[in-house]
Write an enzyme that holds these catalytic residues in place. Sequence first.
Site, mmCIF file in Angstrom:
data_model
loop_
_atom_site.group_PDB
_atom_site.id
_atom_site.type_symbol
_atom_site.label_atom_id
_atom_site.label_comp_id
_atom_site.label_asym_id
_atom_site.label_seq_id
_atom_site.Cartn_x
_atom_site.Cartn_y
_atom_site.Cartn_z
ATOM 1 N N GLU A 1 2.595 4.871 -4.218
ATOM 2 C CA GLU A 1 2.783 6.093 -5.225
ATOM 3 C C GLU A 1 3.383 6.480 -5.527
ATOM 4 O O GLU A 1 3.765 7.039 -6.631
ATOM 5 C CB GLU A 1 1.284 6.752 -4.803
ATOM 6 C CG GLU A 1 0.103 6.725 -5.077
ATOM 7 C CD GLU A 1 -0.510 5.669 -3.874
ATOM 8 O OE1 GLU A 1 -0.240 5.277 -2.851
ATOM 9 O OE2 GLU A 1 -1.157 4.157 -3.986
ATOM 10 N N ASP B 1 1.154 -1.294 -0.254
ATOM 11 C CA ASP B 1 0.346 -0.045 0.143
ATOM 12 C C ASP B 1 1.157 1.070 -0.469
ATOM 13 O O ASP B 1 1.978 1.393 0.669
ATOM 14 C CB ASP B 1 -1.227 0.358 0.859
ATOM 15 C CG ASP B 1 -1.741 0.760 1.354
ATOM 16 O OD1 ASP B 1 -2.323 1.659 -0.033
ATOM 17 O OD2 ASP B 1 -2.245 1.230 2.302
ATOM 18 N N ASP C 1 -8.756 3.603 -1.895
ATOM 19 C CA ASP C 1 -9.587 3.914 -0.341
ATOM 20 C C ASP C 1 -11.248 4.761 -1.533
ATOM 21 O O ASP C 1 -11.485 5.450 -1.672
ATOM 22 C CB ASP C 1 -9.355 5.484 0.129
ATOM 23 C CG ASP C 1 -8.447 4.906 1.448
ATOM 24 O OD1 ASP C 1 -8.378 3.389 0.855
ATOM 25 O OD2 ASP C 1 -7.837 5.207 1.272
#
Length: 787
Positions: free
Chosen positions: A406, A403, A477
């Site tokens: 990015e 996770d 999300d």
Amino acid sequence: MLGKIKNYKREGNKFLFNFENGEGILEIISSKIINVFVPIKYKEHNSKSIENINLKDTNVIEKRFEDKVEIETDDVIAVVYDNFKVDFYDKQRNPLCLEYDGERNPFIRRGNVSIAEGEGISTQADFKHHKIEVIKKMFGDEYFYGFGEKTGHLNKKGYYYEMWNTDDPKPHVENYTTLYKSIPFFMTLRQKTAYGIFFDNTFKSYFDMGKENSEYYYFGADNGNLDYYFIYGPSAIEVIEGYTYLTGRTPLPQMWTLGYQQCRWSYTPESRVMEIAQNFRKRDIPCDVIYLDIDYMDGYRVFTWDREKFKNPNEFTEKLKEQGFKVVTIIDPGVKKDKGYYIYDEGIENGYFATDKDGIPYVNEVWPGDSLYPDFSDEKVRKWWSEKQKVMVDSGVAGIWNDMNEPASFRGPLPDDVQFKNDGFPTDHTEIHNVYGHLMSKATYEGIKRYTGKRPFVITRACFAGTQKYSTVWTGDNHSFFEHLRMAVPMLLNLGLSGFAFCGTDVGGFQFDCTPELLSRWVQVGCFTPLFRNHSCIHTRDQEPWAFDEKTEEINRKYIKLRYKMLPYLYDLFYEAENTGLPIMRPLFIHYMDDEKTYELNDEFLWGENMLVAPILEQGKTFRGVYLPKGSWYDYFTGEKIEGGRVILKDAPIDICPIYIKEGSIIPTFNEMSYVGQNRFDELVLEVYRGNGTYVHYEDDKESFNYKEGEYNLYKIEQVVEDGKIIINFSIQHKEYNDGYKKIKVKLKNSLVKSVYADGKEIEFIQEGNDTVVEMNVEDKQFIFLI
Ligand code: GLC
């Protein structure tokens, strides 16, 4: 501008053009795939997506004209002009993809926007030229698909997107041009012909699909090379095959990863995890996986355990294993700045972190506070990170959840000049940002493969084109909004078209509080998403299948059980995905390209070729229109046979998700189970829907790589309907997996019969409601049902 063509020469499959102001290369990858390349930043391709390129043979004929060069393969004609403009035609010289011969001429945004910004109104980016820019003509009747994970609808015509991996937890809505993933690939469908373009550039890139001017569409990037692949269909399926031929295909996963997965930020301590596990078993709701979110770690230090919450990780994972649960743990990239913490110390000692321009390790903030970013663009770092997976594997963890890659950063974005080693081509954040998650997943995949020897289960939030080779993805999300359930369908369909066969959303929604109705409707979609994971945010209300009331629990149970029943069918789809690149969840148009009514269906999809799912995506709705393409379809729950080629109105009370099975389908199913591997897979039930059709079923050990050595079985089943009888022919096409089914049942759906013959001998049959069931031996060759 490159200027006029001075001359060109052919070297094998490459055409090297000399223009007045530089060079350009046109490379024939296959008769249908052509690469257009201008070395601007690098002399050679520097693809992170394409690992091996195998050229496929084709005849190539070249013709030089005064103002152009025509290069013809077995399937397409590429015409190269001055300035390295390239047009593509089919063999009949119908134009496929042409250059736009004009300048960009965008619509005008009127007014001084600062006054609106004062109120906080979000505004759109102004017109900007990009260093790399390719402008193509729009004919006007195009449909555009792909682009990976984007908000909005299935068809992207008239919209503008950017590729820049972005962690933005605010509700994802249609004006978002970026999300967590960057997949610079799209498919164009026009006049029943499809082609794709893969723009292989990792810098921030831009795609305007006729928004600023309906005369053209363009793609561009801030830097890098001009490097794109034209991929001819003519079918959409062939475009997906071509694109995944280049960037790779989703490998066959272990079967347990296709079961139901339960997640939550966060299940801690150990006793809470156990409570969740026991609930599943006690309540007879199948489940294979429980996730541990960030709180299992010691102060968010990756590759550690909080020993207060999880005294003995091995004993803990072992206890869950005994109950049939796998544990998947989150691992974020951010490494806590903390002297004495082994990961930090090792990283500093070996120079494994990204640095500022002076070579000082760059620090920003994520969960652990001040954190550093491993430089996954460096082979040494990937190796280190892959070796670290052993820590988790040794604790009994079955898969890894990557996770915040990015990469996310709480104190503003990483500056452009953060430095990365890039395997010998040092560069900065502008080039690595979009592939950071991709490279992290690759390292994770390799480590898990090495330490488990099994097919790795990795799930990542950020990725780039080609990550499908290493990892499944979820769409980040989302919110517990009906609006986000609605959006999930086109988003996942476009991800699937972009190579990501294995994808899913947080079932029930991540942020905000779910409602019983929303969870009921979401599980009806989740049942058919390749990744089936319920996940929710810290402090939101509980969202497990039993968190609301008995009715909601019953609906969850029903669809989760349906998922397990369909596992062999789903597994077949994954086998197909590995071989062809085709997604699991498919927009209707890829199988019905002749039918334009299928081009913009945002709220229904095919699950493989045989099943059509038309879920309810709005609150309070208990009926809907379903478009059934031509042919006959069976209502899965009622057995009713319905003629397609029209819209039908379907009642769908809260416990019904409209599902249709195509006539002639043969759907392999399993008997009930609480988790994959609870029982031996001795028995397969083939559900046969009357009609002519053929199906191939795949079987292997469901976890190892032995299938790569040929250890698998392929069963071919053919249904032929004749006057008064239904004939089922059964043949084994490949048989090297020895622990296969002991028994196969054939369930003729919605059909009462007079008698049944197996290889000429009359046999017993059972009537189950409207279905007829016979048992067969794996060696039987033919059944005849007299009706
Ligand atoms: C991010 C993830 C979410 C996770 C949370 C805590 O928001 O997208 O899935 O639960 O971080 O780790």
